[in-house]
Structure formats: structure tokens, C-alpha cells
Design a protein around this motif. Structure first.
Motif, PDB file in Angstrom:
ATOM      1  N   UNK A  81       0.830  -1.203   0.000  1.00  0.00           N
ATOM      2  CA  UNK A  81       0.000   0.000   0.000  1.00  0.00           C
ATOM      3  C   UNK A  81       0.866   1.256   0.000  1.00  0.00           C
ATOM      4  N   UNK A  82       2.003   1.194   0.673  1.00  0.00           N
ATOM      5  CA  UNK A  82       2.937   2.324   0.679  1.00  0.00           C
ATOM      6  C   UNK A  82       3.448   2.593  -0.741  1.00  0.00           C
ATOM      7  N   UNK A  83       3.878   1.544  -1.429  1.00  0.00           N
ATOM      8  CA  UNK A  83       4.391   1.707  -2.784  1.00  0.00           C
ATOM      9  C   UNK A  83       3.297   2.173  -3.738  1.00  0.00           C
ATOM     10  N   UNK A  84       2.080   1.658  -3.560  1.00  0.00           N
ATOM     11  CA  UNK A  84       0.941   2.082  -4.362  1.00  0.00           C
ATOM     12  C   UNK A  84       0.722   3.580  -4.213  1.00  0.00           C
ATOM     13  N   UNK A  85       0.708   4.057  -2.964  1.00  0.00           N
ATOM     14  CA  UNK A  85       0.480   5.478  -2.695  1.00  0.00           C
ATOM     15  C   UNK A  85       1.586   6.331  -3.300  1.00  0.00           C
ATOM     16  N   UNK A  86       2.822   5.907  -3.150  1.00  0.00           N
ATOM     17  CA  UNK A  86       3.953   6.669  -3.685  1.00  0.00           C
ATOM     18  C   UNK A  86       3.836   6.813  -5.203  1.00  0.00           C
ATOM     19  N   UNK A  87       3.446   5.734  -5.885  1.00  0.00           N
ATOM     20  CA  UNK A  87       3.287   5.804  -7.334  1.00  0.00           C
ATOM     21  C   UNK A  87       2.151   6.731  -7.735  1.00  0.00           C
ATOM     22  N   UNK A  88       1.040   6.645  -7.034  1.00  0.00           N
ATOM     23  CA  UNK A  88      -0.093   7.510  -7.378  1.00  0.00           C
ATOM     24  C   UNK A  88       0.210   8.978  -7.106  1.00  0.00           C
ATOM     25  N   UNK A  89       0.927   9.257  -6.043  1.00  0.00           N
ATOM     26  CA  UNK A  89       1.321  10.647  -5.781  1.00  0.00           C
ATOM     27  C   UNK A  89       2.193  11.147  -6.931  1.00  0.00           C
ATOM     28  N   UNK A  90       3.145  10.295  -7.345  1.00  0.00           N
ATOM     29  CA  UNK A  90       3.990  10.653  -8.473  1.00  0.00           C
ATOM     30  C   UNK A  90       3.193  10.902  -9.742  1.00  0.00           C
ATOM     31  N   UNK A  91       2.238  10.029 -10.048  1.00  0.00           N
ATOM     32  CA  UNK A  91       1.428  10.182 -11.254  1.00  0.00           C
ATOM     33  C   UNK A  91       0.611  11.468 -11.220  1.00  0.00           C
ATOM     34  N   UNK A  92       0.125  11.826 -10.035  1.00  0.00           N
ATOM     35  CA  UNK A  92      -0.644  13.066  -9.928  1.00  0.00           C
ATOM     36  C   UNK A  92       0.253  14.293 -10.086  1.00  0.00           C
ATOM     37  N   UNK A  93       1.469  14.221  -9.558  1.00  0.00           N
ATOM     38  CA  UNK A  93       2.402  15.325  -9.793  1.00  0.00           C
ATOM     39  C   UNK A  93       2.759  15.420 -11.280  1.00  0.00           C
ATOM     40  N   UNK A  94       2.877  14.260 -11.943  1.00  0.00           N
ATOM     41  CA  UNK A  94       3.097  14.265 -13.384  1.00  0.00           C
ATOM     42  C   UNK A  94       1.965  14.984 -14.109  1.00  0.00           C
ATOM     43  N   UNK A  95       0.736  14.726 -13.675  1.00  0.00           N
ATOM     44  CA  UNK A  95      -0.415  15.358 -14.323  1.00  0.00           C
ATOM     45  C   UNK A  95      -0.450  16.870 -14.082  1.00  0.00           C
ATOM     46  N   UNK A  96       0.252  17.315 -13.033  1.00  0.00           N
ATOM     47  CA  UNK A  96       0.377  18.749 -12.751  1.00  0.00           C
ATOM     48  C   UNK A  96       1.614  19.353 -13.424  1.00  0.00           C
ATOM     49  N   UNK A  97       2.214  18.569 -14.319  1.00  0.00           N
ATOM     50  CA  UNK A  97       3.438  18.989 -15.026  1.00  0.00           C
ATOM     51  C   UNK A  97       4.575  19.301 -14.058  1.00  0.00           C
ATOM     52  N   UNK A  98       4.714  18.423 -13.048  1.00  0.00           N
ATOM     53  CA  UNK A  98       5.813  18.535 -12.100  1.00  0.00           C
ATOM     54  C   UNK A  98       6.586  17.203 -12.063  1.00  0.00           C
ATOM     55  N   UNK A  99       7.245  16.841 -13.178  1.00  0.00           N
ATOM     56  CA  UNK A  99       7.914  15.537 -13.247  1.00  0.00           C
ATOM     57  C   UNK A  99       9.059  15.377 -12.255  1.00  0.00           C
ATOM     58  N   UNK A 100       9.741  16.476 -11.915  1.00  0.00           N
ATOM     59  CA  UNK A 100      10.837  16.369 -10.948  1.00  0.00           C
ATOM     60  C   UNK A 100      10.300  15.946  -9.585  1.00  0.00           C
ATOM     61  N   UNK A 101       9.139  16.499  -9.210  1.00  0.00           N
ATOM     62  CA  UNK A 101       8.502  16.114  -7.948  1.00  0.00           C
ATOM     63  C   UNK A 101       8.012  14.678  -8.027  1.00  0.00           C
TER      64      UNK A 101
END
Length: 213
Positions: A81-101
Motif C-alpha cells: 500500500x505504501x508503494x501504491x500510494x507513492x506511485x499515485x502521488x507521483x502520477x498526480x504530480x506528473x499530471x500537474x506537469x511537475x515531473x521532478x517532484x
């Protein structure tokens, strides 16, 4: 050309569209009674976060929910669940055009996926890292991660993941002005997408082949 990203366990992104696959594995209530309420809350939040994504709600709102999930998962030492959350947070930052984050979160998820022995999750995370590097104009770095992901998807029999990875490799080669090499990978991805019935992915790949020509 559209990069293919992968949502761990839940959805696979092809182009700009979300295609639901399976609900993430929920935490089983096998802990002591005193922890059952936290497990129940974790499962409820995961369901809520998935619904937010499917309803196209604002990415920052989804990040807040996944951050709550992340905190509880760490408290319960629930690694998947931790890894799942980390990936989804990353994907949402990607959708905000923040790939470095986004990369900060993907790079935290990757060793967890590996230690948990989740090969499909590992491959999807590698794909997400590669896609983030490609979006910041580092296609050579992206290729390192895509090329790690490809044999994992193949050995795991993950045909959808294999097609996404092949397409991503093609896009990276196209970014470095090697369209002939890109075509090799797009042409490997296309029959797999047809085999698994992914019509949107098939259309995206046909477009990419046309653009390479």
C-alpha cells in the motif's frame, strides 16, 4: 506522441486516457483487533482515491488523499500500500506537469516494490520513472529504465505492461531522432495491443508509427 504511464495495480494509462483494469489489492484485516480500524480506514481511503482519479477530480485533492494513505500504510508497515500510494502521488504530480517532484516519489516506490517481490509493480514503476525523464528531455536516461522494465514484463507475462514498455522505448528513440529504431518497438507493441483488445492503445501506437514514418 504520447508517453505510456502505468498506474500500479489499478489502471494503465495509454496516451491521455485511463483504462480501468483491476482494483488494488486491499489490506487484509489479519492484524490485531486494535489495528482493525486503521486497516478499515486505509481501505476506505484507497477506494476514495481511486474514485477521485476515475472522476477526474483535481490532482492536488487526490494527492492529499494518497498522502493520508501513505501515512497509514507506513504506520501499519503495509509495504504494498505504501508503494501504491507513492506511485499515485507521483502520477498526480506528473499530471500537474511537475515531473521532478514525481520522480521523488517513484524513486521511493521502486526499492519497496523490489523488496516486496512485486515484479509487475516494479516494471510499472520503472516505466513511470522513464516517462518522467522523457518529459524533462532526458530520453537517454529514460531508456535505461524502460530497458530494465521490458524483460520484467515479459518474464511476468504482463502483456499490457510489455506493450506499454515497447511503446515507451519507441517514443524515447524517436526523441533522439532515431525513427527507424523507434519503428522496431512500435511494430512489436502493435500486435500485443490488438491481442489484448486495447483499442485506444492500438490507435495511439498507429499514430506513433505514422509520425515516425
Amino acid at each position: 506522441m504520447k508517453m505510456m504511464k502505468q498506474f500500479i495495480s489499478s489502471v494503465l494509462v495509454l496516451g491521455v486516457c485511463l483504462t480501468p483494469l483491476t482494483v488494488p489489492l486491499m489490506v487484509q484485516p489479519s492484524w490485531a483487533q486494535s489495528q482493525n480500524s486503521q486497516i478499515e480506514k486505509l481501505n476506505q481511503l484507497i477506494e476514495q482515491a481511486i474514485q477521485q482519479g476515475q472522476q477526474g477530480q483535481e490532482a492536488r485533492q487526490a494527492i492529499e488523499t494518497w498522502q493520508q494513505i501513505l501515512a497509514i500504510a507506513r504506520q501499519l508497515k503495509e509495504k504494498k500500500s505504501e508503494a501504491l500510494a507513492l506511485n499515485y502521488i507521483g502520477l498526480n504530480y506528473d499530471s500537474l506537469s511537475q515531473p521532478q517532484e514525481a520522480l521523488k516519489y517513484y524513486n521511493q516506490a521502486l526499492p519497496i516494490m523490489r523488496s516486496a517481490g512485486d515484479r509487475r509493480g516494479e516494471a510499472a514503476t520503472l516505466n513511470n520513472i522513464g516517462a518522467a525523464y522523457n518529459s524533462i528531455s532526458q530520453p537517454q536516461e529514460a531508456l535505461k529504465y524502460f530497458n530494465q522494465a521490458l524483460p520484467i514484463t515479459q518474464s511476468a507475462g504482463d502483456r499490457k505492461g510489455e506493450a506499454a514498455t515497447l511503446s515507451n522505448i519507441g517514443l524515447a528513440y524517436n526523441s533522439i531522432s532515431q525513427p527507424q529504431e523507434a519503428l522496431k518497438y512500435f511494430n512489436q507493441a502493435l500486435p500485443i495491443l490488438r491481442q489484448v483488445g486495447n483499442r485506444r492503445g492500438e490507435a495511439t501506437t498507429l499514430n506513433n508509427i505514422g509520425l515516425a514514418y
